[in-house]
Scaffold this active site. Sequence first.
Site, PDB file in Angstrom:
ATOM      1  CG  ASN A  52      -4.867   4.008   0.525  1.00 38.29           C
ATOM      2  OD1 ASN A  52      -4.187   3.425  -0.311  1.00 38.29           O
ATOM      3  ND2 ASN A  52      -4.615   3.941   1.815  1.00 38.29           N
ATOM      4  CB  CYS A  97      -4.065  -1.222   4.788  1.00 41.44           C
ATOM      5  SG  CYS A  97      -3.213  -0.959   6.369  1.00 41.44           S
ATOM      6  CD  GLU A 157      -5.273   4.887   5.760  1.00 39.98           C
ATOM      7  OE1 GLU A 157      -5.886   4.563   4.719  1.00 39.98           O
ATOM      8  OE2 GLU A 157      -4.694   4.082   6.506  1.00 39.98           O
ATOM      9  CD  GLU A 171      -2.320   1.251   2.899  1.00 42.24           C
ATOM     10  OE1 GLU A 171      -3.469   1.683   3.010  1.00 42.24           O
ATOM     11  OE2 GLU A 171      -1.641   0.849   3.875  1.00 42.24           O
ATOM     12  CG  ASN A 221       2.194   1.605   4.448  1.00 38.01           C
ATOM     13  OD1 ASN A 221       3.270   2.185   4.390  1.00 38.01           O
ATOM     14  ND2 ASN A 221       1.590   1.139   3.363  1.00 38.01           N
ATOM     15  CE  LYS A 236      -7.090   1.298   4.099  1.00 40.75           C
ATOM     16  NZ  LYS A 236      -5.797   1.736   4.672  1.00 40.75           N
TER      17      LYS A 236
END
Length: 311
Positions: free
Chosen positions: A109, A171, A145, A49, A196, A126
């Site tokens: 993302n 993730c 995020e 990611e 991550n 994501k």
Amino acid sequence: MSTPRKLGLAVAQMGPVHLADTRETVVARLVEMMREAKGRGAEFVVFPELALTTFFPRYWISDEEANEKYFEKQMPGPATQPLFDEAKKLGVGFYLGYAELTPEGRRFNTAIMVDQTGAIIGKYRKIHLPGHSDHKPEAPFQHLEKKFFEVGDLGFRVFDTLNTKIGMALCNDRRWPETYRVMALQSAEVVVLGYNTPSWNIHWNEPMHLRTSTHLISLQANAYQNAIWVAAAAKCGSEDGHHMIGSSVIVAPTGEIVARAISEEDEVIVASADLTWCENFRNHVFNFAKHRRPEHYGLIVERTGAGDPIA
């Protein structure tokens, strides 16, 4: 027992990407790992990611600075084109996570799937965004995020490449069972994802070893319960003093780990993924058509959060 049908599957774990590292130096690392993976029999390589930059959501910065430094306005772009060229040269497909800035100014993302000709054949944005959007100055670092990205709008899809049905996630998605089940219901045989994951939890004093154990439990349980292979690639180690877990893995439909990274640096792990194991488990253990009872699962889509017991 079916005749074995195998995919050479590689995970390319990355060590730290620091604030001072350029796209060009990062891409050169990815190219080198792709070459190694090919030399070890891989046909498809999973990168992490946000692979092209440091994990920037840990910093409280302006949207303008983030857009300029960390988001990709096109894919491939001048700095990333060598990775696509190498994939075509080697005849290897890959998955790559990055921060996407759309022409309309929307930010996601994102991960893409690229086939062995170097062509983008799939995109995922994501969905399960962790963290917060407000500034927490008392925290040792941020997890922003929800500030920098919108919730993905493409859903969980499955793409056919290399004679394999492959789904994508990112993730935090790996911790949610719905992620895998939606793709398994599209006959996914492999789910690939990058992550991550900070070693420290900024919200409560969580023992560090749990960060790795819950990561592995999520992958192993969902691989087994959905009769799929799961390949998970970390960006890990200490990025400018901020440590992230490693433990990149390839998990079989049995729930067993068949390959696991042992370092927190750039490291390639490879497995010959026998896809007939997916068929065996779906025919004899998790046969959805025979045994699922969706008429009793309504709350899963009717409720977001937990509520009262049904009267």
